[in-house]
Design a protein around this motif. Structure first.
Motif, PDB file in Angstrom:
ATOM      1  N   VAL A  74      -9.943  -2.486   6.786  1.00 34.60           N
ATOM      2  CA  VAL A  74      -8.715  -2.667   7.569  1.00 34.60           C
ATOM      3  C   VAL A  74      -8.045  -1.334   7.848  1.00 34.60           C
ATOM      4  O   VAL A  74      -7.856  -0.523   6.943  1.00 34.60           O
ATOM      5  CB  VAL A  74      -7.732  -3.606   6.833  1.00 34.60           C
ATOM      6  CG1 VAL A  74      -6.375  -3.601   7.506  1.00 34.60           C
ATOM      7  CG2 VAL A  74      -8.290  -5.021   6.794  1.00 34.60           C
ATOM      8  N   SER A  75      -7.696  -1.118   9.088  1.00 33.87           N
ATOM      9  CA  SER A  75      -6.938   0.075   9.474  1.00 33.87           C
ATOM     10  C   SER A  75      -5.889  -0.332  10.497  1.00 33.87           C
ATOM     11  O   SER A  75      -6.224  -0.679  11.630  1.00 33.87           O
ATOM     12  CB  SER A  75      -7.865   1.144  10.052  1.00 33.87           C
ATOM     13  OG  SER A  75      -7.129   2.274  10.469  1.00 33.87           O
ATOM     14  N   LEU A  76      -4.628  -0.321  10.076  1.00 32.83           N
ATOM     15  CA  LEU A  76      -3.534  -0.713  10.967  1.00 32.83           C
ATOM     16  C   LEU A  76      -2.677   0.498  11.311  1.00 32.83           C
ATOM     17  O   LEU A  76      -2.491   1.386  10.476  1.00 32.83           O
ATOM     18  CB  LEU A  76      -2.658  -1.773  10.300  1.00 32.83           C
ATOM     19  CG  LEU A  76      -3.216  -3.196  10.180  1.00 32.83           C
ATOM     20  CD1 LEU A  76      -2.194  -4.083   9.490  1.00 32.83           C
ATOM     21  CD2 LEU A  76      -3.573  -3.760  11.538  1.00 32.83           C
ATOM     22  N   PRO A  77      -2.140   0.549  12.525  1.00 30.31           N
ATOM     23  CA  PRO A  77      -1.192   1.617  12.855  1.00 30.31           C
ATOM     24  C   PRO A  77       0.125   1.393  12.123  1.00 30.31           C
ATOM     25  O   PRO A  77       0.404   0.303  11.632  1.00 30.31           O
ATOM     26  CB  PRO A  77      -1.016   1.464  14.365  1.00 30.31           C
ATOM     27  CG  PRO A  77      -1.280   0.007  14.627  1.00 30.31           C
ATOM     28  CD  PRO A  77      -2.353  -0.395  13.651  1.00 30.31           C
ATOM     29  N   VAL A  78       0.931   2.435  12.062  1.00 31.34           N
ATOM     30  CA  VAL A  78       2.239   2.327  11.425  1.00 31.34           C
ATOM     31  C   VAL A  78       3.173   1.543  12.327  1.00 31.34           C
ATOM     32  O   VAL A  78       3.271   1.802  13.529  1.00 31.34           O
ATOM     33  CB  VAL A  78       2.818   3.728  11.150  1.00 31.34           C
ATOM     34  CG1 VAL A  78       4.261   3.634  10.681  1.00 31.34           C
ATOM     35  CG2 VAL A  78       1.972   4.449  10.097  1.00 31.34           C
ATOM     36  N   GLN A 104       3.521   5.482   3.014  1.00 34.45           N
ATOM     37  CA  GLN A 104       3.152   6.890   2.850  1.00 34.45           C
ATOM     38  C   GLN A 104       2.590   7.452   4.148  1.00 34.45           C
ATOM     39  O   GLN A 104       2.916   8.579   4.546  1.00 34.45           O
ATOM     40  CB  GLN A 104       2.127   7.039   1.733  1.00 34.45           C
ATOM     41  CG  GLN A 104       1.727   8.496   1.480  1.00 34.45           C
ATOM     42  CD  GLN A 104       0.864   8.647   0.240  1.00 34.45           C
ATOM     43  OE1 GLN A 104       0.820   7.783  -0.626  1.00 34.45           O
ATOM     44  NE2 GLN A 104       0.157   9.748   0.154  1.00 34.45           N
ATOM     45  N   LYS A 105       1.773   6.670   4.830  1.00 35.33           N
ATOM     46  CA  LYS A 105       1.220   7.106   6.113  1.00 35.33           C
ATOM     47  C   LYS A 105       2.329   7.344   7.127  1.00 35.33           C
ATOM     48  O   LYS A 105       2.304   8.331   7.881  1.00 35.33           O
ATOM     49  CB  LYS A 105       0.244   6.056   6.642  1.00 35.33           C
ATOM     50  CG  LYS A 105      -0.413   6.411   7.967  1.00 35.33           C
ATOM     51  CD  LYS A 105      -1.363   5.307   8.412  1.00 35.33           C
ATOM     52  CE  LYS A 105      -2.009   5.642   9.750  1.00 35.33           C
ATOM     53  NZ  LYS A 105      -2.918   4.543  10.211  1.00 35.33           N
ATOM     54  N   ALA A 106       3.344   6.474   7.126  1.00 35.28           N
ATOM     55  CA  ALA A 106       4.468   6.612   8.059  1.00 35.28           C
ATOM     56  C   ALA A 106       5.226   7.910   7.821  1.00 35.28           C
ATOM     57  O   ALA A 106       5.597   8.615   8.763  1.00 35.28           O
ATOM     58  CB  ALA A 106       5.407   5.419   7.923  1.00 35.28           C
ATOM     59  N   ILE A 107       5.464   8.252   6.553  1.00 36.51           N
ATOM     60  CA  ILE A 107       6.203   9.482   6.235  1.00 36.51           C
ATOM     61  C   ILE A 107       5.375  10.704   6.592  1.00 36.51           C
ATOM     62  O   ILE A 107       5.892  11.691   7.127  1.00 36.51           O
ATOM     63  CB  ILE A 107       6.601   9.501   4.752  1.00 36.51           C
ATOM     64  CG1 ILE A 107       7.477   8.289   4.421  1.00 36.51           C
ATOM     65  CG2 ILE A 107       7.361  10.782   4.413  1.00 36.51           C
ATOM     66  CD1 ILE A 107       7.755   8.117   2.945  1.00 36.51           C
ATOM     67  N   GLU A 108       4.083  10.664   6.319  1.00 43.85           N
ATOM     68  CA  GLU A 108       3.209  11.795   6.658  1.00 43.85           C
ATOM     69  C   GLU A 108       3.202  12.043   8.153  1.00 43.85           C
ATOM     70  O   GLU A 108       3.187  13.199   8.597  1.00 43.85           O
ATOM     71  CB  GLU A 108       1.794  11.521   6.156  1.00 43.85           C
ATOM     72  CG  GLU A 108       1.654  11.602   4.645  1.00 43.85           C
ATOM     73  CD  GLU A 108       0.288  11.189   4.160  1.00 43.85           C
ATOM     74  OE1 GLU A 108      -0.039  11.488   2.993  1.00 43.85           O
ATOM     75  OE2 GLU A 108      -0.462  10.542   4.937  1.00 43.85           O
TER      76      GLU A 108
END
Length: 420
Positions: A74-78, A104-108
């Motif tokens: 699974v790979s979802l966008p932020v 964490q992905k959103a902050i990065e």
């Protein structure tokens, strides 16, 4: 204020529908005939998946293995509200109630020049935040664990009960974290807490009765006006708690807009990216800069024709200084640079960048870009360091998602290995 973020804030729009991270996992598990097809709802939770798995005769221990296997596909966008919340740089500590890595992905993505650190609570293992306040780095604390090879995260009601019990324990309790939760205002948003669990959580995060709490608690839920038990308690015993009947998406959008208005949302003073170009290619360099800023408005990009040099600056000295401070160097390669003689100033920038790359060793630094449609044009006349690298073909300076990700990857690696 410390935002406490539930899974509902991670709902993303795909094909006109909002869906949760768990719903993406459900698709894979339905295909494998592990859970009921009825769970293909956009807002399904991990707990519902676990209950369906067990009701079909599955062992809960096996559920963790299947969940991990599904998560690897699974790979979802932020989600937009998650990205907006992450971009509010006054927030230094985030508490995640979900077991995915989307926060964490959103902050990065929102703060590409910063290295995000994360801590994970597990019963029997104390991971706390440091005593420094606010944290020097944006920090994500996974209060209910995070999907991993070990079954030590919340995926069922049984897990939730054990985590809540462990968080009260004197030996397991992350003391620094709860000191901060007690001494700061809290924004609880996107959670699926029942009334009793919401109240219990708020009390657990306070060092005194809720009726005596001095710091504010804001709970955002578009259906909160119908939650009689919660409303009754708050109105009688918790005057510092505010229940906001509004969707998480709208609340975050308004919060982000107000913060942006007050803060001015200034671009980072740090030099994240240095763009080197021949003056004949200024239009393409400007478009490349605009493309990066359209995705990440706070990125610190040096482009001298865009105000990088002030009146009275020592031109060569300041350029050299900015290249040494930059985390990524983007030389724009074109027929102009290929035909130019060695006296052109951008060739001096290339030499400084090559020297800096040598100092950095294995840390990536240079990202050559070809704007003429031929990524190999002029390679015979460029520094040896450039020749060994992959050149991104960006016709006219138009950035691509892959190039944006490559730039962010270089910046993050630099921060981790050089700045940290």
């Amino acid at each position: 204020m410390i935002p406490i973020i539930g899974e509902r804030l991670s709902l993303v729009d795909q094909d006109g529908l909002s869906r949760s991270y768990a719903s993406a996992l459900a698709e894979q598990m339905v295909r494998d005939d592990l859970v009921d097809e009825a769970l293909l709802a956009p807002d399904v939770s991990l707990i519902q998946l676990a209950e369906s798995f067990v009701s079909r005769g599955g062992n809960i221990v096996d559920f963790y293995d299947e969940l991990l296997r599904a998560s690897e596909t699974v790979s979802l966008p932020v989600a937009k509200p998650l990205a907006q919340l992450a971009s509010i740089t006054d927030f230094k500590l985030f508490v995640s109630l979900g077991s995915d890595a989307l926060l964490q992905k959103a902050i990065e993505e929102a703060r590409p020049s910063e290295v995000v650190q994360h801590r994970v609570f597990r019963p029997g293992e104390v991971q706390d935040i440091g005593p420094e306040w606010p944290p020097s780095r944006p920090t994500v604390y996974h209060l209910f664990g995070r999907i991993s090879a070990m079954p030590d995260y919340v995926a069922s009601h049984d897990d939730l009960l054990e985590f809540m019990h462990a968080l009260q324990s004197g030996t397991n309790r992350p003391r620094e974290l709860f000191t901060r939760l007690s001494s700061n205002s809290l924004l609880i948003i996107g959670s699926a807490f029942s009334d009793w669990l919401a109240l219990f959580f708020m009390r657990m995060s306070s060092e005194q009765r809720l009726s005596d709490r001095k710091q504010q608690v804001i709970l955002v839920d578009d259906g909160v006006e119908r939650r009689d038990e919660l409303n009754s308690f708050v109105s009688h015993f918790s005057k510092r708690t505010r229940l906001v009947a509004q969707s998480a998406e709208r609340f975050v959008e308004e919060l982000r807009a107000r913060w942006s208005s007050q803060s001015g949302e200034e671009v980072s003073a740090e030099v994240d990216v240095f763009i080197s170009y021949a003056r004949e290619d200024l239009e393409q360099a400007t478009q490349l800069r605009a493309g990066l800023l359209a995705r990440f408005p706070r990125l610190g990009i040096w482009l001298d024709k865009e105000g990088g040099l002030g009146a009275g600056d020592d031109y060569a000295r300041k350029i050299h200084q900015q290249i040494r401070q930059a985390k990524a160097f983007i030389p724009i390669m074109s027929r102009t640079t290929g035909d130019a003689d060695a006296s052109r100033f951008f060739r001096r920038e290339w030499a400084w960048a090559e020297a800096r790359a040598f100092e950095l060793g294995d840390v990536p630094f240079i990202l050559p870009v070809s704007i003429d449609g031929d990524p190999d044009y002029g390679r015979a006349d460029v520094p040896d360091t450039f020749k060994r690298l992959h050149w991104a073909a960006l016709g006219g300076g138009a950035v691509t998602p892959d190039f944006v990700e490559a730039v962010l990857r270089v910046i993050r690696t630099h921060k981790k290995q050089v700045v940290a």
